[in-house]
Design a protein around this motif. Sequence first.
Motif, short mmCIF file in Angstrom:
data_model
loop_
_atom_site.label_atom_id
_atom_site.label_comp_id
_atom_site.label_asym_id
_atom_site.label_seq_id
_atom_site.Cartn_x
_atom_site.Cartn_y
_atom_site.Cartn_z
N UNK A 1 10.15 5.12 0.11
CA UNK A 1 9.66 5.42 1.44
C UNK A 1 8.03 5.11 1.26
N UNK A 2 7.26 4.91 2.48
CA UNK A 2 6.03 4.71 2.75
C UNK A 2 5.59 5.47 3.93
N UNK A 3 4.58 6.43 3.72
CA UNK A 3 3.75 6.93 4.87
C UNK A 3 2.49 6.12 5.07
N UNK A 4 1.92 6.19 6.14
CA UNK A 4 0.99 4.85 6.31
C UNK A 4 0.37 5.38 7.73
N UNK A 5 -0.80 4.94 7.98
CA UNK A 5 -1.67 4.99 9.44
C UNK A 5 -0.89 4.02 10.33
N UNK A 6 -0.90 4.28 11.58
CA UNK A 6 -0.30 3.41 12.60
C UNK A 6 -1.47 2.54 13.11
N UNK A 7 -1.11 1.16 13.14
CA UNK A 7 -1.96 0.20 13.86
C UNK A 7 -1.11 -0.60 14.67
N UNK B 1 -7.75 -2.65 5.79
CA UNK B 1 -6.20 -2.26 5.92
C UNK B 1 -5.92 -1.53 4.67
N UNK B 2 -6.57 -0.90 4.04
CA UNK B 2 -6.18 -0.19 2.84
C UNK B 2 -6.90 1.38 2.85
N UNK B 3 -6.40 2.04 2.00
CA UNK B 3 -6.84 3.45 1.68
C UNK B 3 -7.32 3.69 0.41
N UNK B 4 -8.46 4.61 0.37
CA UNK B 4 -8.77 5.20 -1.04
C UNK B 4 -8.41 6.70 -0.84
N UNK B 5 -7.57 7.01 -1.51
CA UNK B 5 -6.83 8.35 -1.66
C UNK B 5 -7.41 9.08 -2.86
N UNK C 1 -2.36 15.36 2.52
CA UNK C 1 -3.79 14.64 1.88
C UNK C 1 -4.81 14.34 3.03
N UNK C 2 -4.22 13.81 4.17
CA UNK C 2 -4.95 13.65 5.35
C UNK C 2 -5.63 15.03 5.89
N UNK C 3 -5.06 16.09 5.84
CA UNK C 3 -5.67 17.34 6.37
C UNK C 3 -6.62 17.89 5.46
N UNK C 4 -6.58 17.45 4.17
CA UNK C 4 -7.43 17.86 3.00
C UNK C 4 -8.67 16.95 3.13
N UNK D 1 0.37 -0.78 8.76
CA UNK D 1 -0.92 -0.10 8.58
C UNK D 1 -1.58 0.66 7.24
N UNK D 2 -2.60 0.94 7.07
CA UNK D 2 -2.96 1.37 5.79
C UNK D 2 -1.98 2.29 4.98
N UNK D 3 -1.76 1.92 3.93
CA UNK D 3 -0.55 2.86 3.20
C UNK D 3 -1.17 4.20 2.43
N UNK D 4 -0.57 5.25 2.87
CA UNK D 4 -1.06 6.69 2.24
C UNK D 4 -0.37 6.81 0.94
#
Length: 300
Positions: A234-240, A294-298, A283-286, A246-249
């Motif tokens: 599974x993949x969680x991501x921001x919606x575009x 179109x990418x994330x730094x986590x 992680x988003x809430x933190x 969208x950018x993968x979390x």
Amino acid sequence: MPETTHQHLHNFQEANKDKGRLLICCPDQPGIVGAVSNFLFQNGANIMESSQYTTDAYEGTFFLRIEFDCPGLQGKEEEMKSKFRAVAENFNMKWDIKFVYELRRTAIFVSKQLHCLRELLWEWHSGELVTDIALVVSNHEDARELVESFGIPFHHIPANKDIRKEAEAKQLELLEEYNVDQIVLARYMQILTPDFVAAYPSRIINIHHSFLPAFVGANPYGRAYERGVKLIGATSHYVTNDLDEGPIIEQDIMRVDHRDHAEDMKKIGRKVERSVLARGVKWDLEDRILVHKNKTIVFN
């Protein structure tokens, strides 16, 4: 809101009343960390956690997340932001200061499959997911009893491709009424219009199975079984506006084999989906995620 959940959130706010998070993205150059550290020192703040990352030399973009403690932080939010602007301008920064005690208000959208919703509600109820769940919106009635048992407002808004604009207008009105900061799509099986996405840029998180784009559409687990897949994920991501791109979390997988039938795969897939979505939202809430192109730094 159940009393235990209310107490969790109150205790969190009280324990973190002096804590802030500074998020920075800017062109890489010498002196950034020194300037930021000095700013925090000059304003009576102590760095509790610091993470940084620089892209390759060709692009040269620098990312920084700092969590700090500053006695008396409540009440001087605007002062801190105002003072930091001079530092930010000097390094051409995109930046934000988040104050940990300011709870984000979240709306959850769901359809008929409730496994991801259940996970989010349980983690919220147990104090692991620190947010104020303002409401749950669904295009079906299936989740009402579950949601209302947690004392959370539930709103049924029918939605399909023929009435999408009318449904979204009602949804946006509700989101404004409840002063929502972010949206989580917990298996909400409707496509969002560009206007809706534009209203919450990088503030809508979605979950999908990892078969995309190989098994798009109906019955992906049945077709995956027929194909003999060996991994389910599974993949969680921001919606575009690019559907499911969208950018993968966060992502995760579990192994399957020839003994696992389509229904087994579906159960395994749901297990992965709910954990991946919950981690991504947490992680988003933190404030551990910086979106770049179109990418994330986590920084987890």
